[in-house]
Design an enzyme around this catalytic site. Sequence first.
Site, PDB file in Angstrom:
ATOM      1  N   SER A 142       0.875  -1.174   0.000  1.00 51.84           N
ATOM      2  CA  SER A 142       0.000   0.000   0.000  1.00 51.84           C
ATOM      3  C   SER A 142       0.910   1.220   0.000  1.00 51.84           C
ATOM      4  O   SER A 142       2.103   1.105   0.320  1.00 51.84           O
ATOM      5  CB  SER A 142      -0.836  -0.017   1.286  1.00 51.84           C
ATOM      6  OG  SER A 142      -1.444   1.233   1.515  1.00 51.84           O
ATOM      7  N   TYR A 155      -2.140  -1.451  10.424  1.00 53.35           N
ATOM      8  CA  TYR A 155      -2.075  -1.550   8.957  1.00 53.35           C
ATOM      9  C   TYR A 155      -0.739  -1.013   8.428  1.00 53.35           C
ATOM     10  O   TYR A 155      -0.071  -1.655   7.617  1.00 53.35           O
ATOM     11  CB  TYR A 155      -3.246  -0.760   8.361  1.00 53.35           C
ATOM     12  CG  TYR A 155      -3.464  -0.945   6.880  1.00 53.35           C
ATOM     13  CD1 TYR A 155      -4.141  -2.055   6.387  1.00 53.35           C
ATOM     14  CD2 TYR A 155      -3.025   0.008   5.959  1.00 53.35           C
ATOM     15  CE1 TYR A 155      -4.374  -2.212   5.024  1.00 53.35           C
ATOM     16  CE2 TYR A 155      -3.256  -0.138   4.595  1.00 53.35           C
ATOM     17  CZ  TYR A 155      -3.934  -1.251   4.135  1.00 53.35           C
ATOM     18  OH  TYR A 155      -4.159  -1.404   2.785  1.00 53.35           O
TER      19      TYR A 155
HETATM   20  P1  NAD Z   1     -11.689  -6.397  -0.175  1.00 53.88           P
HETATM   21  O1  NAD Z   1     -12.308  -6.280   1.167  1.00 53.88           O
HETATM   22  O2  NAD Z   1     -12.476  -5.988  -1.382  1.00 53.88           O
HETATM   23  O3  NAD Z   1     -11.191  -7.899  -0.431  1.00 53.88           O
HETATM   24  C1  NAD Z   1     -10.426  -8.581   0.515  1.00 53.88           C
HETATM   25  C2  NAD Z   1     -10.629 -10.077   0.344  1.00 53.88           C
HETATM   26  O4  NAD Z   1      -9.763 -10.740   1.287  1.00 53.88           O
HETATM   27  C3  NAD Z   1     -12.069 -10.548   0.651  1.00 53.88           C
HETATM   28  O5  NAD Z   1     -12.542 -11.384  -0.397  1.00 53.88           O
HETATM   29  C4  NAD Z   1     -11.908 -11.336   1.958  1.00 53.88           C
HETATM   30  O6  NAD Z   1     -12.819 -12.433   2.071  1.00 53.88           O
HETATM   31  C5  NAD Z   1     -10.470 -11.810   1.849  1.00 53.88           C
HETATM   32  N1  NAD Z   1      -9.899 -12.164   3.162  1.00 53.88           N
HETATM   33  C6  NAD Z   1      -9.976 -11.457   4.323  1.00 53.88           C
HETATM   34  N2  NAD Z   1      -9.365 -12.139   5.301  1.00 53.88           N
HETATM   35  C7  NAD Z   1      -8.877 -13.275   4.761  1.00 53.88           C
HETATM   36  C8  NAD Z   1      -8.142 -14.380   5.262  1.00 53.88           C
HETATM   37  N3  NAD Z   1      -7.819 -14.456   6.566  1.00 53.88           N
HETATM   38  N4  NAD Z   1      -7.807 -15.370   4.415  1.00 53.88           N
HETATM   39  C9  NAD Z   1      -8.159 -15.313   3.114  1.00 53.88           C
HETATM   40  N5  NAD Z   1      -8.857 -14.312   2.569  1.00 53.88           N
HETATM   41  C10 NAD Z   1      -9.213 -13.303   3.390  1.00 53.88           C
HETATM   42  O7  NAD Z   1     -10.324  -5.572  -0.069  1.00 53.88           O
HETATM   43  P2  NAD Z   1      -9.360  -4.887  -1.169  1.00 53.88           P
HETATM   44  O8  NAD Z   1      -9.523  -3.432  -1.051  1.00 53.88           O
HETATM   45  O9  NAD Z   1      -9.502  -5.553  -2.486  1.00 53.88           O
HETATM   46  O10 NAD Z   1      -7.933  -5.227  -0.519  1.00 53.88           O
HETATM   47  C11 NAD Z   1      -7.069  -6.225  -1.021  1.00 53.88           C
HETATM   48  C12 NAD Z   1      -5.651  -5.905  -0.587  1.00 53.88           C
HETATM   49  O11 NAD Z   1      -5.269  -4.640  -1.142  1.00 53.88           O
HETATM   50  C13 NAD Z   1      -5.450  -5.798   0.929  1.00 53.88           C
HETATM   51  O12 NAD Z   1      -4.219  -6.387   1.287  1.00 53.88           O
HETATM   52  C14 NAD Z   1      -5.412  -4.298   1.156  1.00 53.88           C
HETATM   53  O13 NAD Z   1      -4.696  -3.949   2.305  1.00 53.88           O
HETATM   54  C15 NAD Z   1      -4.726  -3.841  -0.108  1.00 53.88           C
HETATM   55  N6  NAD Z   1      -4.919  -2.433  -0.439  1.00 53.88           N
HETATM   56  C16 NAD Z   1      -6.165  -1.951  -0.636  1.00 53.88           C
HETATM   57  C17 NAD Z   1      -6.314  -0.599  -0.948  1.00 53.88           C
HETATM   58  C18 NAD Z   1      -7.650   0.014  -1.182  1.00 53.88           C
HETATM   59  O14 NAD Z   1      -7.710   1.238  -1.216  1.00 53.88           O
HETATM   60  N7  NAD Z   1      -8.697  -0.742  -1.390  1.00 53.88           N
HETATM   61  C19 NAD Z   1      -5.178   0.222  -1.042  1.00 53.88           C
HETATM   62  C20 NAD Z   1      -3.928  -0.311  -0.819  1.00 53.88           C
HETATM   63  C21 NAD Z   1      -3.810  -1.647  -0.524  1.00 53.88           C
END
Ligand code: NAD
Length: 260
Positions: A142, A155
């Site tokens: 991130s 985080y």
């Molecule tokens: P999201 O909530 O849309 O999807 C996350 C997925 O992870 C879900 O399907 C959930 O069921 C799964 N999950 C949660 N805990 C789990 C576990 N213990 N084992 C297996 N699966 C699990 O989230 P997103 O925004 O797509 O985030 C995905 C990644 O991207 C994360 O690591 C997040 O930190 C990172 N990220 C997101 C953003 C953002 O702005 N959305 C920015 C930077 C980084």
Amino acid sequence: MALQGKVALVTGAASGIGEQTARKLATDGAAVVIADLNLANAQKVADSIVEAGGKAIAVSMDVTSEDAVNAGIEETVAKLGGIDVLVSNAGIQIVAPIEEYAYADWKKMLAIHLDGAFLTTKAAIRHMYASGKGGSIIYMGSVHSHEASKLKSAYVTAKHGLLGLARVVAKEGGPRGVRANVVCPGFVRTPLVEKQIPEQAKALGISEEEVVKNVMLKETVDGEFTTVADVANTVAFLAGFESNALTGQSVVVSHGWFMQ
Ligand code: NAD
């Protein structure tokens, strides 16, 4: 079809960034494994990739469980013949000021983001070594791998930690053709972020519009959200990059929020 013949496992691929990444890797020719805690949604994503002509399976995986991770990687190798690309993406967000941050929430955050990255790497890299072909490991970091924000102690700590892990894996894996990199998105409108907007508004005492404008997108060059496609395309580029010239790096996709 840069990834034709490759097998790619994406954790947290039932939603958001992971889902779009799996779809992109499948479009580029990889057989993809939709690994998620939520098997029903993972199966829906796998089915729709197959309907569109791609190759995909769903596996149930809690990335914080060593047994579940090992079983998912073994199932992948048994069904698809190996593993060439690992995208360690599963993640959640819990926001609170540090004096109120529950210790149980801190441990849960580090378990999903860091234990999950370690366990999936440990299980997959053995097969990358054994195949003699190496592979590509991509961690979902991130901008918070580089920057700090209020309310996000766990985080920010976890996302910074992924940089260290990737650099070690790059050094250990390099001689055997395994590359490790971190993709660092800015804010992307996924369920993870939609949930944070009202939470941050409450914690900071400002409106939801102000959270978006003055907190999330304040430092971008154009006030725009990064998209799931932007992130998926970056992962696909790293997955298909076939030499150790690009390893141990972090690639920031954030509309200029963070410039390195
Ligand atoms: P999201 O909530 O849309 O999807 C996350 C997925 O992870 C879900 O399907 C959930 O069921 C799964 N999950 C949660 N805990 C789990 C576990 N213990 N084992 C297996 N699966 C699990 O989230 P997103 O925004 O797509 O985030 C995905 C990644 O991207 C994360 O690591 C997040 O930190 C990172 N990220 C997101 C953003 C953002 O702005 N959305 C920015 C930077 C980084």
